[in-house]
Scaffold this motif. Structure first.
Motif, PDB file in Angstrom:
ATOM      1  N   ALA A 255       8.858  -5.880  -8.162  1.00 34.29           N
ATOM      2  CA  ALA A 255       7.908  -6.871  -8.672  1.00 34.29           C
ATOM      3  C   ALA A 255       6.402  -6.621  -7.813  1.00 34.29           C
ATOM      4  O   ALA A 255       5.630  -7.402  -8.229  1.00 34.29           O
ATOM      5  CB  ALA A 255       8.221  -8.291  -8.813  1.00 34.29           C
ATOM      6  N   THR A 256       6.579  -5.921  -6.864  1.00 40.06           N
ATOM      7  CA  THR A 256       5.181  -5.729  -6.046  1.00 40.06           C
ATOM      8  C   THR A 256       4.540  -4.516  -6.196  1.00 40.06           C
ATOM      9  O   THR A 256       3.442  -4.208  -6.170  1.00 40.06           O
ATOM     10  CB  THR A 256       5.657  -5.987  -4.765  1.00 40.06           C
ATOM     11  OG1 THR A 256       6.367  -7.204  -4.648  1.00 40.06           O
ATOM     12  CG2 THR A 256       4.432  -6.102  -3.583  1.00 40.06           C
ATOM     13  N   LEU A 257       5.403  -3.133  -6.144  1.00 38.26           N
ATOM     14  CA  LEU A 257       4.905  -2.157  -6.096  1.00 38.26           C
ATOM     15  C   LEU A 257       4.536  -1.530  -7.542  1.00 38.26           C
ATOM     16  O   LEU A 257       5.250  -1.988  -8.493  1.00 38.26           O
ATOM     17  CB  LEU A 257       5.726  -0.945  -5.399  1.00 38.26           C
ATOM     18  CG  LEU A 257       6.110  -1.273  -3.917  1.00 38.26           C
ATOM     19  CD1 LEU A 257       7.253  -0.225  -3.803  1.00 38.26           C
ATOM     20  CD2 LEU A 257       4.775  -1.131  -3.115  1.00 38.26           C
ATOM     21  N   PRO A 258       3.577  -0.568  -7.688  1.00 40.02           N
ATOM     22  CA  PRO A 258       3.252   0.023  -8.821  1.00 40.02           C
ATOM     23  C   PRO A 258       4.802   0.712  -9.538  1.00 40.02           C
ATOM     24  O   PRO A 258       5.550   0.926  -8.721  1.00 40.02           O
ATOM     25  CB  PRO A 258       2.235   1.169  -8.848  1.00 40.02           C
ATOM     26  CG  PRO A 258       1.702   0.610  -7.330  1.00 40.02           C
ATOM     27  CD  PRO A 258       2.727   0.016  -6.662  1.00 40.02           C
ATOM     28  N   LYS A 259       4.764   1.029 -10.849  1.00 43.58           N
ATOM     29  CA  LYS A 259       5.796   1.851 -11.313  1.00 43.58           C
ATOM     30  C   LYS A 259       6.076   2.993 -10.931  1.00 43.58           C
ATOM     31  O   LYS A 259       5.135   3.943 -10.303  1.00 43.58           O
ATOM     32  CB  LYS A 259       5.603   1.847 -13.000  1.00 43.58           C
ATOM     33  CG  LYS A 259       5.714   0.680 -13.956  1.00 43.58           C
ATOM     34  CD  LYS A 259       5.748   0.908 -15.186  1.00 43.58           C
ATOM     35  CE  LYS A 259       6.421  -0.246 -15.906  1.00 43.58           C
ATOM     36  NZ  LYS A 259       6.313  -0.016 -17.539  1.00 43.58           N
TER      37      LYS A 259
ATOM     38  N   ASN B  32       0.543  -9.553   0.318  1.00 41.89           N
ATOM     39  CA  ASN B  32      -0.002  -8.789  -0.928  1.00 41.89           C
ATOM     40  C   ASN B  32      -1.102  -9.474  -1.498  1.00 41.89           C
ATOM     41  O   ASN B  32      -1.686  -9.069  -2.470  1.00 41.89           O
ATOM     42  CB  ASN B  32       1.013  -9.048  -2.124  1.00 41.89           C
ATOM     43  CG  ASN B  32       0.837  -7.771  -3.138  1.00 41.89           C
ATOM     44  OD1 ASN B  32       0.364  -6.981  -2.895  1.00 41.89           O
ATOM     45  ND2 ASN B  32       1.177  -8.377  -4.325  1.00 41.89           N
ATOM     46  N   THR B  33      -2.161  -9.808  -0.388  1.00 46.87           N
ATOM     47  CA  THR B  33      -3.393 -10.484  -0.850  1.00 46.87           C
ATOM     48  C   THR B  33      -4.495  -9.402  -0.855  1.00 46.87           C
ATOM     49  O   THR B  33      -5.327  -9.650  -1.529  1.00 46.87           O
ATOM     50  CB  THR B  33      -3.913 -11.681   0.086  1.00 46.87           C
ATOM     51  OG1 THR B  33      -3.703 -11.053   1.340  1.00 46.87           O
ATOM     52  CG2 THR B  33      -2.611 -12.908   0.010  1.00 46.87           C
ATOM     53  N   THR B  34      -4.048  -8.265   0.123  1.00 45.33           N
ATOM     54  CA  THR B  34      -5.306  -7.249  -0.036  1.00 45.33           C
ATOM     55  C   THR B  34      -4.528  -5.832  -0.182  1.00 45.33           C
ATOM     56  O   THR B  34      -3.478  -5.670   0.170  1.00 45.33           O
ATOM     57  CB  THR B  34      -5.950  -7.345   1.625  1.00 45.33           C
ATOM     58  OG1 THR B  34      -4.960  -7.051   2.575  1.00 45.33           O
ATOM     59  CG2 THR B  34      -6.608  -8.435   1.825  1.00 45.33           C
ATOM     60  N   ARG B  35      -5.397  -4.768  -0.576  1.00 47.62           N
ATOM     61  CA  ARG B  35      -4.946  -3.566  -0.734  1.00 47.62           C
ATOM     62  C   ARG B  35      -5.983  -2.853   0.169  1.00 47.62           C
ATOM     63  O   ARG B  35      -6.854  -2.934   0.398  1.00 47.62           O
ATOM     64  CB  ARG B  35      -4.938  -2.847  -1.975  1.00 47.62           C
ATOM     65  CG  ARG B  35      -4.068  -3.683  -3.097  1.00 47.62           C
ATOM     66  CD  ARG B  35      -2.453  -3.398  -2.802  1.00 47.62           C
ATOM     67  NE  ARG B  35      -2.277  -1.979  -2.766  1.00 47.62           N
ATOM     68  CZ  ARG B  35      -1.989  -1.288  -4.023  1.00 47.62           C
ATOM     69  NH1 ARG B  35      -1.954  -1.958  -4.725  1.00 47.62           N
ATOM     70  NH2 ARG B  35      -1.886   0.038  -3.735  1.00 47.62           N
ATOM     71  N   THR B  36      -5.375  -1.899   0.907  1.00 43.45           N
ATOM     72  CA  THR B  36      -6.169  -0.727   1.837  1.00 43.45           C
ATOM     73  C   THR B  36      -6.333   0.746   1.210  1.00 43.45           C
ATOM     74  O   THR B  36      -5.175   1.291   0.634  1.00 43.45           O
ATOM     75  CB  THR B  36      -5.514  -0.706   3.192  1.00 43.45           C
ATOM     76  OG1 THR B  36      -5.386  -2.088   3.567  1.00 43.45           O
ATOM     77  CG2 THR B  36      -6.263   0.278   4.083  1.00 43.45           C
ATOM     78  N   PHE B  37      -7.158   1.187   1.073  1.00 45.72           N
ATOM     79  CA  PHE B  37      -7.754   2.558   0.463  1.00 45.72           C
ATOM     80  C   PHE B  37      -8.034   3.372   1.645  1.00 45.72           C
ATOM     81  O   PHE B  37      -9.157   3.102   2.194  1.00 45.72           O
ATOM     82  CB  PHE B  37      -8.524   2.479  -0.743  1.00 45.72           C
ATOM     83  CG  PHE B  37      -8.100   1.568  -1.778  1.00 45.72           C
ATOM     84  CD1 PHE B  37      -7.381   1.775  -2.671  1.00 45.72           C
ATOM     85  CD2 PHE B  37      -8.407   0.360  -1.688  1.00 45.72           C
ATOM     86  CE1 PHE B  37      -6.977   1.135  -3.803  1.00 45.72           C
ATOM     87  CE2 PHE B  37      -8.164  -0.759  -2.717  1.00 45.72           C
ATOM     88  CZ  PHE B  37      -7.160  -0.241  -3.683  1.00 45.72           C
ATOM     89  N   GLN B  38      -7.337   4.402   1.968  1.00 47.48           N
ATOM     90  CA  GLN B  38      -7.631   5.401   3.000  1.00 47.48           C
ATOM     91  C   GLN B  38      -8.640   6.519   2.528  1.00 47.48           C
ATOM     92  O   GLN B  38      -8.135   6.940   1.620  1.00 47.48           O
ATOM     93  CB  GLN B  38      -6.454   5.833   3.631  1.00 47.48           C
ATOM     94  CG  GLN B  38      -5.295   4.976   4.156  1.00 47.48           C
ATOM     95  CD  GLN B  38      -5.896   3.976   5.460  1.00 47.48           C
ATOM     96  OE1 GLN B  38      -6.691   4.784   6.099  1.00 47.48           O
ATOM     97  NE2 GLN B  38      -5.197   2.769   5.492  1.00 47.48           N
TER      98      GLN B  38
ATOM     99  N   ASN C 210       0.677  -1.174   0.363  1.00 48.78           N
ATOM    100  CA  ASN C 210       0.187  -0.013  -0.020  1.00 48.78           C
ATOM    101  C   ASN C 210       0.967   1.518   0.103  1.00 48.78           C
ATOM    102  O   ASN C 210       0.266   2.173  -0.200  1.00 48.78           O
ATOM    103  CB  ASN C 210      -0.998   0.055   1.309  1.00 48.78           C
ATOM    104  CG  ASN C 210      -1.785  -0.995   1.112  1.00 48.78           C
ATOM    105  OD1 ASN C 210      -2.543  -1.536   0.147  1.00 48.78           O
ATOM    106  ND2 ASN C 210      -2.202  -1.699   2.133  1.00 48.78           N
ATOM    107  N   TYR C 211       1.977   1.167   0.276  1.00 49.37           N
ATOM    108  CA  TYR C 211       3.030   2.495   0.533  1.00 49.37           C
ATOM    109  C   TYR C 211       3.433   2.740  -1.026  1.00 49.37           C
ATOM    110  O   TYR C 211       3.725   1.988  -1.681  1.00 49.37           O
ATOM    111  CB  TYR C 211       4.214   1.981   1.376  1.00 49.37           C
ATOM    112  CG  TYR C 211       5.082   2.956   1.520  1.00 49.37           C
ATOM    113  CD1 TYR C 211       4.873   4.159   2.516  1.00 49.37           C
ATOM    114  CD2 TYR C 211       6.233   3.319   0.798  1.00 49.37           C
ATOM    115  CE1 TYR C 211       5.867   5.111   2.730  1.00 49.37           C
ATOM    116  CE2 TYR C 211       7.285   4.195   0.956  1.00 49.37           C
ATOM    117  CZ  TYR C 211       7.215   5.316   2.010  1.00 49.37           C
ATOM    118  OH  TYR C 211       7.985   6.421   2.039  1.00 49.37           O
ATOM    119  N   ILE C 212       3.222   4.320  -1.310  1.00 49.41           N
ATOM    120  CA  ILE C 212       3.661   4.791  -2.403  1.00 49.41           C
ATOM    121  C   ILE C 212       4.620   5.826  -2.115  1.00 49.41           C
ATOM    122  O   ILE C 212       4.305   6.733  -1.439  1.00 49.41           O
ATOM    123  CB  ILE C 212       2.239   5.000  -3.007  1.00 49.41           C
ATOM    124  CG1 ILE C 212       1.477   4.013  -3.743  1.00 49.41           C
ATOM    125  CG2 ILE C 212       2.809   5.720  -4.418  1.00 49.41           C
ATOM    126  CD1 ILE C 212       0.392   4.155  -4.055  1.00 49.41           C
TER     127      ILE C 212
END
Length: 716
Positions: A337-341, A393-399, A305-307
């Motif tokens: 391989a895990t985070l967005p570009k 990495n099975t879930t994503r959290t949106f604040q 989730n960290y960007i």
């Protein structure tokens, strides 16, 4: 006789006497040795080669001690942050539980580090700033088991050769402290008694005053102070039992301020904020195999989730702040391989190894260390991080973010900016009266709302800061890397080519006035007033955003694949509730199917549907402020006029109204209007490229011109 002599030429000549010798007379062998000068040629021989004599090598001299010390100082103290690091490490070695740092002009004018450690003995002050004087070790073998951060005894000495150093210290049990100044490694005067608090305070003033080139390259204090703040932040989250503060000289508020805590995650939250701390995972790795590596690592790493745009890696090895490029690259490979570009991780690691497995004496500033079996250690940590990320990495959290309204602060900011402009001394051109218009969208007194009486308990007053919304909108810029699909590039090219230049100018520099009705809003551009169809422009805006951000939206992984065709059929049947029969099922079946062969048409229609879905449509409930008020009455004739309903609502209780439904409608319409003003229009200014069709389909209609209105008023 023949000899080889350096710098000479050997010539052997067989000489015969004038008379014929007898058989018993042996020939005379004469050896002539000629010294050839480097600049001369053989006499009488034209064109003879020139032979150079080797130049004498320059003599080796012993450098003056002051020159040696200044050269060494420039290597140890490379910039103000280097001096701060050395002083803070000395404070920690002294057992301090509180460290305070004050900086002026990025550290060039003043670096002041105060601590509450054990202090410096009075007897040690004369040799305190001499080179290679230290209390950390006494023999070279002590380096094998060194645990302190300092050990060379060069830092303070180096500072005295490139700056003016003043030390104030007091040890436990003394009635007063001592203050002494140093230059070039020696005391400028005897230590003077003074009042002091427990510990030591070291001030370094006029850093690099005698190194002109170095000082010129560090003139910009905006570059060095953030480096110092970052340095103190790193020390603060590792040394959680020590309180740190760092501030600019003369500032009332510290840029870093931490208190002693028992939780490292709390320290990270205090220094880097809750937005970082909430996306961190604790990780622990160890290895006790002598054949591979012996170490123990604990720390925190960011989840999916960290960007962030830049990697933040805080590495301590045996409590020493260091850098390890190989380990950093290995971790970045895992996160790639895990985070967005274009997103980078946050890593904090504390690695502990046997002291004999670490060589701390390989870098002038002790920024790097050498590890035994480093490759095995890096592989073990890399594999552990990869496993941790895979399991998380099975879930994503949106604040979600709360929003508040602060129009007054926005207006005061505008007034302040105007005052700054008016006092700048530049003479502005006089604007004709018929062209004097308000063009600042931040001014609330030019909008329709300024002339309405709002209820004191209105829910809209509870909205959060508008600036945060605008910042959030601006932060969601179009990605630099577009989807690598030819159809997407074609659609983007069509959007750009089909853009109406006149409407684009209006959109980019317009001012929101207010809503005219349920569909149209009023906006101002220069001296013209326009009606804008908010439904149409929101559809087009969302469509363009879907195209531009194609393949860059956050992915939501479902536990089971969604049956798209069944879902589309359900939606089509729900829209056609009036025909309960299944006569149109065949047609619906064809509509629900997608032509996957035509990529461009598929993407275009899907984007259009998404744009329509996210467009700002009127709420389902009728607008209670107009004729829709009749919808909420219970015991009134449907033919009763709106005026009668409003009058009876205001003057009596004769009308039975569904107040719960009415409140829901009022909230929905108020929220829509707020979204149009604070979300849609700011986004439209940034992203919308109006197509040429909007100039003809009534999406933009000019309703007034100030110049024409002036002519009408003049006639009156």
């Amino acid at each position: 006789m023949s000899r080889d002599l350096s710098g000479y030429i050997k010539i052997s000549v067989l000489a015969t006497p004038s008379k014929t010798p007898s058989a018993s007379s042996p020939p005379l062998l004469c050896s002539f040795v000629m010294d050839i000068d480097e600049a001369e040629t053989s006499a009488g021989e034209e064109g003879a080669p020139t032979v150079d004599r080797a130049v004498d090598p320059p003599p080796i001299r012993r450098l003056d001690e002051a020159v040696v010390n200044r050269i060494a100082a420039g290597e140890v103290i490379q910039r103000p942050a280097s001096a701060v690091k050395e002083l803070v490490e000395n404070s920690l070695d002294a057992g301090s539980t509180s460290v305070s740092v004050v900086i002026k002009d990025g550290g060039l004018k003043l670096i002041q580090v105060s601590d509450n450690g054990h202090g410096i003995r009075f007897e040690d002050l004369p040799i305190l700033c001499e080179r290679h004087t230290t209390s950390k070790l006494s023999a070279y073998e002590d380096l094998q088991t060194i645990k302190s951060m300092g050990f060379r005894g060069e830092a303070l000495a180096s500072m005295t050769y490139v700056g003016h150093v003043t030390v104030t210290t007091i040890t436990e049990g003394q009635l007063h402290g001592y203050r002494v100044s140093y230059r070039d490694g020696v005391m400028e005067h005897e230590a003077k008694p003074c009042a002091a608090v427990k510990g030591t305070q070291i001030m370094v003033e006029n850093l690099f005053y005698n190194m002109v080139a170095r000082r010129k390259t560090l003139q910009n204090s905006n570059d060095d102070y953030p480096k110092i703040v970052d340095l103190i932040s790193r020390f603060a989250i590792h040394n959680i039992f020590v309180s740190f503060s760092c501030r600019k000289h003369g500032a009332n508020r510290a840029d870093v301020h931490t208190a002693s805590t028992s939780s490292r995650l709390d320290a990270i939250r205090t220094v880097y904020g809750i937005s970082v701390a909430r996306d961190l995972m604790e990780i622990t790795v160890s290895d006790d195999s002598p054949a591979r590596s012996i170490f123990k690592m604990d720390g925190f790493i960011s989840n999916s989730n960290y960007i962030a745009k830049k990697t933040t890696m805080i590495l301590f090895i045996n409590d020493r702040l260091v850098e390890c490029t190989a380990l950093k690259r290995a971790i970045e490979v895992v996160y790639a391989a895990t985070l967005p570009k274009a997103s980078k991780p946050f890593i904090y690691m504390s690695i502990n190894l046997p002291s004999e497995h670490v060589d701390v004496n390989i870098h002038p500033t002790k920024r790097e260390v050498s590890l035994l079996n480093q490759e095995n250690l890096i592989d073990t940590i890399q594999n552990a991080i990869e496993s941790k990320l895979m399991n998380s990495n099975t879930t994503r959290t949106f604040q979600t973010q709360a929003i508040s309204c602060s129009v007054a602060s926005q207006f005061s900011a505008r007034k302040e900016a105007e005052n700054n402009i008016s006092t700048s001394g530049t003479k502005s051109q006089k604007v004709p009266v018929h062209k004097m218009v308000r063009t600042d969208s931040r001014d609330p007194f030019g909008r329709l709302h300024a002339y309405w009486q709002s209820e004191p308990n209105s829910q809209q007053e509870k909205k959060t800061d508008l600036a945060s919304v605008r910042n959030a909108i601006r932060s969601r810029r179009n990605p630099k890397e577009l989807a690598d699909l030819s159809s997407i590039h074609e659609l983007l090219s069509e959007i750009d080519c089909n853009s109406h230049s006149g409407l684009l100018d209006i959109v980019k520099d317009c001012t929101y006035i207010g809503l005219a009705d349920e569909v149209f809003a009023l906006l101002q551009h220069n001296t013209h007033l326009y009606l804008v169809n908010v439904v149409n422009i929101s559809k087009e805006l969302m469509y363009q955003q879907v195209i531009r951000r194609f393949a860059h939206f956050n992915a939501i992984q479902l536990s089971e694949p969604a049956p798209l065709q069944d879902l589309l059929m359900m939606a089509l049947k729900e829209e056609d509730l009036e025909s309960p029969t299944n006569e149109n099922d065949d047609l619906k079946q064809k509509i629900a199917e997608v032509d996957w062969e035509n990529e461009k048409e598929c993407f275009e229609t899907v984007s259009a549907v998404l744009g329509n879905f996210y467009a700002v449509h009127p709420p389902i409930l009728p607008n209670p402020s107009g004729s829709g008020i009749q919808f909420y009455k219970k015991n009134m004739d449907k033919t009763t006029s709106v005026e009668n309903v409003e009058n009876r609502l205001a003057n009596s209780d004769e009308v039975d109204v569904d107040h719960e439904l009415l409140a829901e409608a009022e909230t929905a319409w108020a929220q829509r209007e707020w979204i149009i003003q604070h979300v849609l229009f700011p986004s439209m200014r940034l992203f919308l490229k109006p197509p040429k069709s909007m100039a003809q389909d009534g999406s933009f209609v000019q309703v007034a011109s100030l110049e024409k209105l002036y002519k009408i008023f003049e006639r009156c």
